[in-house]
Design a protein around this motif. Structure first.
Motif, PDB file in Angstrom:
ATOM      1  N   GLU A   8       0.853  -1.190   0.000  1.00 57.53           N
ATOM      2  CA  GLU A   8       0.000   0.000   0.000  1.00 57.53           C
ATOM      3  C   GLU A   8       0.889   1.239   0.000  1.00 57.53           C
ATOM      4  O   GLU A   8       1.762   1.377   0.861  1.00 57.53           O
ATOM      5  N   PRO A   9       0.724   2.167  -0.953  1.00 59.24           N
ATOM      6  CA  PRO A   9       1.535   3.390  -0.959  1.00 59.24           C
ATOM      7  C   PRO A   9       1.434   4.128   0.375  1.00 59.24           C
ATOM      8  O   PRO A   9       0.365   4.187   0.991  1.00 59.24           O
ATOM      9  N   CYS A  44       8.748   7.435  -4.590  1.00 58.12           N
ATOM     10  CA  CYS A  44       7.832   6.668  -5.442  1.00 58.12           C
ATOM     11  C   CYS A  44       6.795   5.920  -4.613  1.00 58.12           C
ATOM     12  O   CYS A  44       5.622   5.828  -4.993  1.00 58.12           O
ATOM     13  N   THR A  46       5.414   6.692  -1.877  1.00 55.76           N
ATOM     14  CA  THR A  46       4.377   7.493  -1.239  1.00 55.76           C
ATOM     15  C   THR A  46       3.094   7.503  -2.056  1.00 55.76           C
ATOM     16  O   THR A  46       2.012   7.753  -1.523  1.00 55.76           O
ATOM     17  N   GLY A  47       3.229   7.281  -3.364  1.00 53.01           N
ATOM     18  CA  GLY A  47       2.069   7.380  -4.243  1.00 53.01           C
ATOM     19  C   GLY A  47       1.714   8.792  -4.616  1.00 53.01           C
ATOM     20  O   GLY A  47       0.713   9.037  -5.292  1.00 53.01           O
ATOM     21  N   THR A  48       2.547   9.756  -4.196  1.00 56.19           N
ATOM     22  CA  THR A  48       2.266  11.171  -4.471  1.00 56.19           C
ATOM     23  C   THR A  48       3.332  11.815  -5.343  1.00 56.19           C
ATOM     24  O   THR A  48       3.353  13.034  -5.490  1.00 56.19           O
ATOM     25  N   GLY A  52       3.187   9.425 -10.350  1.00 52.93           N
ATOM     26  CA  GLY A  52       1.840   8.940 -10.078  1.00 52.93           C
ATOM     27  C   GLY A  52       1.836   7.804  -9.078  1.00 52.93           C
ATOM     28  O   GLY A  52       2.885   7.365  -8.576  1.00 52.93           O
ATOM     29  N   ARG A  53       0.676   7.316  -8.769  1.00 54.95           N
ATOM     30  CA  ARG A  53       0.516   6.225  -7.814  1.00 54.95           C
ATOM     31  C   ARG A  53       0.995   4.922  -8.448  1.00 54.95           C
ATOM     32  O   ARG A  53       0.512   4.522  -9.514  1.00 54.95           O
ATOM     33  N   ARG A  55       1.542   0.956  -9.326  1.00 58.54           N
ATOM     34  CA  ARG A  55       0.686  -0.223  -9.321  1.00 58.54           C
ATOM     35  C   ARG A  55       1.196  -1.174  -8.249  1.00 58.54           C
ATOM     36  O   ARG A  55       2.362  -1.569  -8.256  1.00 58.54           O
ATOM     37  N   THR A  56       0.351  -1.500  -7.290  1.00 50.14           N
ATOM     38  CA  THR A  56       0.752  -2.345  -6.175  1.00 50.14           C
ATOM     39  C   THR A  56       0.103  -3.723  -6.281  1.00 50.14           C
ATOM     40  O   THR A  56      -0.948  -3.869  -6.914  1.00 50.14           O
TER      41      THR A  56
END
Length: 321
Positions: A8-9, A44, A46-48, A52-53, A55-56
């Motif tokens: 999870e970011p 990277c 952080t998702g911010t 971009g966010r 892919r997890t």
């Protein structure tokens, strides 16, 4: 295989058993020996970030060192920036173009710790900054990995004097250990006293400022430059803006130059990595770092993010916890 994974970011990685990757067309399988936790990895995840966010889930790690086809290599990945897995695992499948064979005697942990940070220091000084032997260099942020590498590389390139600027007492100690001739405390945001400190630390006007900070420290260091001096900016870890006066730029006919590793060709990056590896083998280039088992990746990640590590953390797959 064992691998760290961002599920999870915004949260640290979890270590889990994952299937070993299979090299696809144009890829090479690398047995990872060392994987650093870098600011880009943290950003990277952080998702911010501007990528971009991500892919997890994904395995983080934008670079590392290991063995491929029986040979020692350094490698880069796009983990966190594009779909796919990175270096924080026992194995990684890497595009062949992102592999650099290392010279004999290179220390994989030292190369991994330095990696692209040392490439930035090397190329910003020599390619962008046009450093020549006999010049005086000011290195800002000299307690960080880029800064420590820059102090040492400036010396290798023949600089006659290297003046470092660093914010915390620990960072200033790292700058001294890297070989700076003088160290300026960057413990105020007031440009005038900082400029006075740089003037006192320098032996006459400086030729080149290497700046990963921006902000007041950069404005102050710019005042130490000779007429026609060069100021290479490669980051903004202190501030996104800089209170530089027009009269400083115009009066000194200064050259303000931007630098990013993204502008390098694959050949330039590979040549710089080989240079870095050769210097580690000679004992001339190193950076403060600590090795941690991959099994402890989550806690190490949090310490690196909080600035609580003794240097750059390098994860060692297969090491005992």
């Amino acid at each position: 295989m064992r691998a760290a994974q961002i599920v999870e970011p915004g949260r640290p990685p979890l270590v889990a058993d994952l299937p070993a990757p299979v090299a696809g067309p144009g890829e090479t399988l690398v047995e990872v020996g060392a994987a650093p936790v870098t600011p880009l990895d943290l950003l990277c995840a952080t998702g911010t970030s501007y990528f971009g966010r991500p892919r997890t889930p994904y395995v983080p790690g934008v670079q590392g060192a290991g063995v491929a086809n029986g040979r020692p290599v350094w490698f880069a990945t796009s983990a966190g920036m594009a779909p796919g897995d990175g270096s924080m695992a026992q194995f990684a499948a890497v595009p062949a173009d992102d592999l650099v064979e290392l010279p004999a005697g290179a220390d994989p942990v030292a190369v991994a710790a330095l990696g692209l940070s040392a490439v930035a220091a090397h190329m910003a000084l020599t390619w962008r900054g046009e450093l020549v032997a006999g010049e005086q260099v000011v290195v800002l942020g000299a307690g960080g990995v880029v800064g420590q590498a820059a102090v040492r590389i400036a010396r290798i390139a023949g600089a006659r004097r290297v003046v470092a600027g660093a914010r915390s007492p620990a960072a200033r100690d790292r700058a001294r250990q890297a070989g700076a001739d003088a160290v300026v405390a960057l413990d105020t945001g007031d440009v005038a006293p900082l400029a006075a400190r740089f003037a006192e630390a320098c032996d006459g006007p400086a030729d080149l400022v290497l700046d990963p900070l921006f902000g007041p420290a950069a404005a102050a260091a710019a005042r130490a430059l000779r007429r026609g001096g060069r100021w290479v900016n490669l980051g903004s870890s202190a501030d996104e803006t800089c209170p530089i006066e027009s009269s400083t730029l115009r009066g000194g006919s200064l050259r303000l130059l931007g630098y990013t590793n993204n502008e390098l060709t694959a050949e330039q990056r590979a040549a710089s990595i080989v240079f870095v590896a050769e210097q580690t083998a000679l004992g001339r280039l190193a950076v403060a770092c600590e090795t941690v088992s991959l099994e402890d990746a989550g806690a190490a990640w949090l310490r690196q993010a909080a600035g609580a590590a003794s240097g750059r953390i390098v994860l060692i797959p297969g090491a005992a916890s």
